[in-house]
Design a protein around this motif. Structure first.
Motif, short mmCIF file in Angstrom:
data_model
loop_
_atom_site.label_atom_id
_atom_site.label_comp_id
_atom_site.label_asym_id
_atom_site.label_seq_id
_atom_site.Cartn_x
_atom_site.Cartn_y
_atom_site.Cartn_z
N LEU A 148 -62.62 20.35 -11.00
CA LEU A 148 -61.60 19.29 -11.07
C LEU A 148 -62.21 17.99 -10.55
O LEU A 148 -62.45 17.83 -9.36
CB LEU A 148 -60.36 19.69 -10.26
CG LEU A 148 -59.66 20.94 -10.78
CD1 LEU A 148 -58.50 21.34 -9.87
CD2 LEU A 148 -59.15 20.74 -12.20
N VAL B 108 -50.72 13.67 -12.29
CA VAL B 108 -49.87 14.04 -11.15
C VAL B 108 -48.66 14.80 -11.68
O VAL B 108 -47.85 14.25 -12.44
CB VAL B 108 -49.38 12.79 -10.38
CG1 VAL B 108 -48.59 13.20 -9.15
CG2 VAL B 108 -50.55 11.90 -10.01
N PHE B 109 -48.53 16.05 -11.26
CA PHE B 109 -47.38 16.86 -11.63
C PHE B 109 -46.46 16.96 -10.42
O PHE B 109 -46.95 17.08 -9.28
CB PHE B 109 -47.83 18.27 -12.06
CG PHE B 109 -48.62 18.28 -13.34
CD1 PHE B 109 -47.99 18.57 -14.56
CD2 PHE B 109 -49.97 17.97 -13.35
CE1 PHE B 109 -48.72 18.57 -15.75
CE2 PHE B 109 -50.70 17.97 -14.54
CZ PHE B 109 -50.07 18.26 -15.74
N PRO C 141 -53.65 20.22 -7.19
CA PRO C 141 -52.72 21.05 -7.95
C PRO C 141 -52.01 22.03 -7.02
O PRO C 141 -52.65 22.63 -6.13
CB PRO C 141 -53.62 21.76 -8.96
CG PRO C 141 -54.79 20.82 -9.14
CD PRO C 141 -55.00 20.22 -7.77
N GLN D 261 -50.86 25.01 -7.02
CA GLN D 261 -51.27 26.40 -6.81
C GLN D 261 -52.57 26.52 -6.03
O GLN D 261 -52.93 27.61 -5.58
CB GLN D 261 -51.35 27.13 -8.16
CG GLN D 261 -52.59 26.84 -8.99
CD GLN D 261 -52.52 25.54 -9.79
OE1 GLN D 261 -51.60 24.74 -9.62
NE2 GLN D 261 -53.49 25.32 -10.64
#
Lengths: 236, 236, 236, 236, 236, 236
Positions: C26, C164-165, C181, C183
């Motif tokens: 990432l 960006v979530f 992220p 998770q």
């Protein structure tokens, strides 16, 4: 570098040096878009020792590469001579770091005079606390591997759209960084020292309310006389 | 400028002024990419007096040109009226300086209210120490001759992508700089003063835990009542 | 978020987090061109709650729209959960503000962990004084209506060229901001904590004059032993 | 869309439409930095159907994702209604493609009116040969997964720094693309048709040697009379 | 302009002219980011007649302003002398047009030699069909009022980051546009004509397989002899 | 290069090659902002031979330097092997030329496969007429000496933000240019050839009205069968 030159360059501004170089037709020796992390330090003065990055290729820039003691970024830190300034060509790309706090600390401990990149440093809050001149474009936390591939040590480079040859004399102040071609360093240092005396005189006069017309530049004879008197008083 | 207007503008923010102008359909009076060198000062307020640069032509921009007392950069410094703000159109180009420490000092001594460029200043560390508002894009050590040719004094210009006409009212705070068309200055100053009172009230309420819904803007009648009470208490 | 994860992330740097994410492939989770208004604060840590802007259309963005309690900018401020970070997609456009001092104050009072935009804040001098982490590109006084139309709350967005979530874990320090992220947050926090211990050890060694070769990374067995000893002494 | 409106918009220029919108205070409906791949085609006219990208996250954008029939990029191609224009928000980022030749061909076969992105298309030489209007910033061979994550279908977006709402009327000619708010389409089409007649008259006159003063705009009464006569002759 | 100079400049390239100016220390006379709309035409040659824009202020740039016969944009079109080139300072901003098809047509009919802007033209597909040299950055449909306020006619300006003084000689070819200071036009035209002969000779030789070493520049005596022979044969 | 590899690469697109490299984790091998001067030619295929520029220093870049037969720009033209592509690192700076018509012609006559720069070419209208692939950012008439100092031949460079190592395989089509790491060239060429067959099949199907769902990628078994049949018919 001549010790007198080094001493003189420690006391003049990059602005004054720009003008001295401009008079000789050199218009692009000031690094664009580069600022000090720690502007409270004395001038940075040293010969340029360079590191060149190209864009990273993913297969050649895994985290494993740092295990190689010859990796150019790490080698540059360990080989940069005491008194020199490490200047890094990051192609003006600050999306990933050019170096971080540990490497900059090591460079400081080895006696270098400073470090400059046209990209960014990571751990910039730590670097800003070191008694060591460092200049970059903006902070950048990602490891250099993300966008940079270290390829060469001590070759001519571009930095901040200025040409930098190994051995050129690099000067930094609270404003920015300038590169003086090696063969001009002595004469530029001497000339800038003289210019600085005159500018200090002019500043004193201006602060006392005098107009700049005839004074700056001293087209009025009286300005020259006043400067001579000022020098005697100030011992400069 | 009306003294009351000047006094009012000294106490409102550029953000509030932007909104007052936005309500009148003026959306581009805030200077883009311009920041204070010395953000701790009181507001800068003054009429615009302008200087226009075009790109430098090398044969017209040798170091000798400063010997001409009519050189527009020097003339602008000596002609800018007390209480006015010198606004410089540098075409957003900070590769060379718009002015330096000595000229800015002279401008200050002459009683100007401040200086603004969409390029950069040289000797920026010195300028940052003066009790004089100065705004630029970023520090730039090279002499203006390197990239700028001073061509005109007190004509309409662009600065930071905003239109600036001589006599417009220029206000700067720790955030940035805004230009108010001359004929609107009085009413904008008055309206912004009222808006500032309301915003101070809202800030107090928010800091006490109140929701912004119904309060900002005051669509809830109670908000209007509370504001009226607050004004009485605060004497505003 | 796991309380231990939150506690760990409060004590590691965005630079270290970048490297941990880089190891997992990432490479673009660090927000480009975003800086803290108040770099002296502890780390910002919280789940992302988002606001999306599109370019403003003049008829839909009059000053009257703020009277609507459902206006997405105002709604976002009132709905952002305590402990979360409000992340705003301003398309990297700082010509107008993403939010101002009153809204940021309200967000702080509601218990949010911080606020981030890739545009700019207005009232930035006030925001810089709040004990509340805020990150932007640069100050921008014009009201958001000038260039931004608030359209969505808590949808996936881009900010600073990073994805960006909602629910991703956002961490900010004096350098910048990174998005983890959701998770991966626990494992990244744990790994970064270990990495930080090692980096602190390396920094100590470097400050004592040790070379980085063999030490950073620890390809020399002695470096590993020394680190183990250092951990025992330091209790880490 | 009203069939007459569609027919009228097929015969007016984006320049004329810009002016009609400008008169209503809408200044940013023209897409910046977007050009036709195949400028020889008739006007593109259709309602906006949108696709939104955010920056790619590497783990979510492997080549495998295209196997999902619900992948938003593929779904957008299959769901865009006949007669509509697919407008893609690529955040102005042309480093990777927004779509390629196969998808654009499929969209054409499905009866769409055109496709627009503020990023780039891959297979651009193939797309340039299709009898189908396509507009982008510049060619870009990398698959969209490289920098874009398809996230949403038919939500309001920005494209080329213009606001685009689903159902807005999109018109493209050999110059570029403009977005007309849905509720204004009929009146703008009618007004632009009238303006076009006048501009054609003016062009004829100018080509015959007439001055623009008094003619364009027609402040001279004779210009109005001449136009009336021209309309009778031309049957417009 | 001397008719011979005009004739000579019609037959040399902007590249050759750049080199002739470079030899005299003039490095920035070529307009950056400006391209021909109609690259198939003969060279454009003419004296510069200028128009200056500043950023638009909304209240001063309503559609009504064109009714004023003195509006500087319209006046420039009607006042530009036959044989001159209208050069427009649009501050490099192509978000709105500098001019459109009708005005460019009128300028052509009035006998001007061409038109140049560092912004964009609207109606660019129409302009591209005129037998009239026009150069811009990119097409731009919005009326100039959207972002530009016409302020001055025939003052010194910047265009494409080059300085342009009224009366300077402007030359355009299929590559771009260069500005020759008025007092140098004759000597530059003569020198460039000689250089062009030599470059044509070199091109012939290179196409016949000759190495550039010793030939270009002609450090080898034989190259000089061959050129002399070539001139005799070609009658140049 | 393996002749079969060269033959295969001549028949696939840069878009297809991007995807093949993307599958291997290589995301930045496509050159950004580089376009063909003559898009009608067959693919360019060849090994990279490189030239590196740094920013020009005025005293080292007078017109006299071309008299030196070892000047790196001239030497690169004479040393680039037949069948190779000369790739120039111009730091993405198109303010001055990377090379001109005479040098490009000489390179063509020497049998090179093409030339690429991330800056610009001068004499671009002439180069566009040669039967020789050339790629740049935009035309640029000023001699390279104006902004570029030729420093190195055949070292690793960056071009268009992609890493380029000598010997890498460079492919250009009407869209742009991609760099394939040398050791991957054979397998990428083979894979791209297969992918191209499949894409041609898909294009045929789409043009016949088939949906992309299940077909592209071929998640539907029938798509695989149809492709097998198509290959038999087409003999591919």
């Amino acid at each position: 570098m001549n010790p007198q030159t080094r001493a003189q360059l420690a006391k003049v501004s990059t602005a004054t040096l720009c003008t001295a170089l401009f008079k000789r037709g050199l218009r692009r020796q000031y690094l664009q878009n580069v600022q000090p992390l720690n502007p409270g330090l004395p001038n940075m003065v040293g010969e340029a020792f360079t590191l060149r990055y190209i864009p990273a290729r993913e297969d050649l820039n895994t985290i494993e590469v740092f295990k190689d003691p010859q990796h150019p970024q790490r080698a540059a830190i360990e080989q940069c001579p005491p008194g020199a300034v490490l200047v890094i060509d990051s192609r003006g790309d600050a999306r990933a770091a050019s170096a971080g706090g540990i490497l900059v600390s090591r460079l400081m401990k080895r006696g270098a005079a400073g470090i400059v990149t046209d990209g960014g440093f990571r751990d910039s809050p730590d670097i800003a606390k070191l008694p060591f001149p460092a200049y970059h474009q903006r902070p950048s936390a990602p490891t250099n591997l993300t966008h940079h591939h270290a390829i060469d040590i001590n070759v001519p480079i571009g930095c901040g759209d200025a040409p930098v040859f190994p051995g050129d004399v690099v000067v930094g102040d609270a404003e920015g960084v300038i590169v003086i071609p090696a063969q001009l360093a002595d004469e530029i240092a001497a000339e800038a020292t003289e210019m600085t005396a005159f500018e200090d005189f002019v500043t004193d006069e201006v602060m006392n309310g005098r107009s700049i017309i005839g004074l700056y530049p001293p087209t009025d004879e009286r300005a020259k006389d006043d400067f001579a008197a000022w020098r005697r008083v100030k011992g400069r």
